[in-house]
Scaffold this motif. Structure first.
Motif, short mmCIF file in Angstrom:
data_model
loop_
_atom_site.label_atom_id
_atom_site.label_comp_id
_atom_site.label_asym_id
_atom_site.label_seq_id
_atom_site.Cartn_x
_atom_site.Cartn_y
_atom_site.Cartn_z
N UNK A 79 17.85 7.72 4.61
CA UNK A 79 18.56 6.53 4.17
C UNK A 79 18.77 6.47 2.66
N UNK A 80 18.33 7.50 1.96
CA UNK A 80 18.48 7.53 0.50
C UNK A 80 19.96 7.51 0.14
N UNK A 81 20.30 6.79 -0.91
CA UNK A 81 21.70 6.66 -1.31
C UNK A 81 22.11 7.69 -2.36
N UNK A 82 21.15 8.45 -2.86
CA UNK A 82 21.50 9.52 -3.81
C UNK A 82 20.77 10.80 -3.41
N UNK A 83 21.37 11.92 -3.75
CA UNK A 83 20.75 13.21 -3.45
C UNK A 83 19.43 13.37 -4.20
N UNK A 84 19.37 12.85 -5.42
CA UNK A 84 18.15 12.93 -6.21
C UNK A 84 16.99 12.24 -5.49
N UNK A 85 17.23 11.01 -5.01
CA UNK A 85 16.19 10.27 -4.29
C UNK A 85 15.83 10.97 -2.97
N UNK A 86 16.83 11.41 -2.25
CA UNK A 86 16.59 12.09 -0.97
C UNK A 86 15.75 13.34 -1.17
N UNK A 87 16.11 14.15 -2.16
CA UNK A 87 15.36 15.38 -2.42
C UNK A 87 13.93 15.09 -2.85
N UNK A 88 13.74 14.04 -3.65
CA UNK A 88 12.38 13.66 -4.06
C UNK A 88 11.55 13.27 -2.84
N UNK A 89 12.10 12.41 -1.97
CA UNK A 89 11.37 11.96 -0.79
C UNK A 89 11.04 13.13 0.13
N UNK A 90 11.98 14.02 0.32
CA UNK A 90 11.71 15.20 1.17
C UNK A 90 10.66 16.11 0.55
N UNK A 91 10.72 16.26 -0.78
CA UNK A 91 9.75 17.13 -1.46
C UNK A 91 8.33 16.57 -1.37
N UNK A 92 8.14 15.27 -1.68
CA UNK A 92 6.78 14.72 -1.67
C UNK A 92 6.25 14.52 -0.26
N UNK A 93 7.14 14.51 0.73
CA UNK A 93 6.68 14.37 2.12
C UNK A 93 6.38 15.72 2.77
N UNK A 94 6.71 16.80 2.08
CA UNK A 94 6.48 18.14 2.63
C UNK A 94 5.04 18.60 2.37
N UNK A 95 4.65 19.62 3.09
CA UNK A 95 3.32 20.21 2.89
C UNK A 95 3.17 20.73 1.46
N UNK A 147 3.79 1.21 -3.44
CA UNK A 147 4.07 0.79 -2.07
C UNK A 147 5.56 0.92 -1.77
N UNK A 148 5.93 0.63 -0.54
CA UNK A 148 7.33 0.70 -0.15
C UNK A 148 8.20 -0.21 -0.99
N UNK A 192 0.82 -1.20 0.00
CA UNK A 192 0.00 0.00 0.00
C UNK A 192 0.86 1.25 0.00
N UNK A 193 0.30 2.38 -0.44
CA UNK A 193 1.07 3.63 -0.45
C UNK A 193 1.52 4.01 0.97
N UNK A 194 2.78 4.40 1.13
CA UNK A 194 3.26 4.82 2.44
C UNK A 194 2.69 6.19 2.82
N UNK A 195 2.70 6.49 4.09
CA UNK A 195 2.31 7.83 4.54
C UNK A 195 3.44 8.80 4.19
N UNK A 196 3.09 10.06 4.05
CA UNK A 196 4.10 11.08 3.76
C UNK A 196 5.14 11.13 4.86
N UNK A 197 4.72 10.93 6.10
CA UNK A 197 5.66 10.96 7.22
C UNK A 197 6.67 9.80 7.12
N UNK A 198 6.24 8.66 6.57
CA UNK A 198 7.16 7.53 6.37
C UNK A 198 8.22 7.89 5.33
N UNK A 199 7.81 8.58 4.27
CA UNK A 199 8.76 8.96 3.23
C UNK A 199 9.80 9.93 3.76
N UNK A 200 9.36 10.81 4.65
CA UNK A 200 10.30 11.77 5.25
C UNK A 200 11.36 11.02 6.08
#
Length: 130
Positions: free
Chosen positions: A95-111, A127-128, A82-90
């Motif tokens: 633990x992201x191994x690339x800046x691209x992935x990290x920035x994406x996760x932080x962006x979609x988890x933000x307001x 899902x995860x 199932x889709x993770x919660x935004x707080x889970x993505x944050x």
């Protein structure tokens, strides 16, 4: 016995397929047969003891039986599809191994990224494990 009080919530998760559980465990670098014992992390405030549920006797509410295997945790107590919660993505962003992935996760988890989360994660039912 299960006690229910008004406004209590009940979550029902289906069991994840064994093949999926093994794949996720191996991807995270865990042996699915490894035994895990959970308790409060160092420096973490202990939660109040509840009437029912797995309490370790020190006030920490354990979300599943302990000890148990990695496969039991991933198979029975995690929603891998199932889709993770935004707080889970944050949380996962650290633990992201690339800046691209990290920035994406932080962006979609933000307001500000709420609509992008709905379109790219929830809307696509990612899902995860994806």
């Amino acid at each position: 016995d299960i006690e229910y009080e008004t406004a209590d919530n009940l979550g029902i998760l289906s069991v994840n397929p064994d093949q999926l559980v093994r794949r996720v465990a191996e991807r995270m670098g865990y042996d699915p047969t490894a035994l895990v014992r959970l308790g409060p992390g160092e420096g973490k405030a202990k939660k109040k003891k509840k009437k029912s549920g797995g309490d370790d006797g020190k006030g920490f509410r354990i979300p599943f039986p302990t000890p148990c295997t990695v496969a039991e945790i991933l198979g029975r107590y995690c929603d891998l599809t199932g889709p993770p919660r935004r707080s889970d993505l944050k949380l996962l962003a650290q633990y992201a191994t690339s800046d691209l992935d990290k920035n994406f996760l932080l962006r979609v988890s933000s307001r500000e990224g709420r609509s992008e989360f709905k379109a790219k994660i929830a809307g696509e039912m990612l899902g995860l494990v994806d």
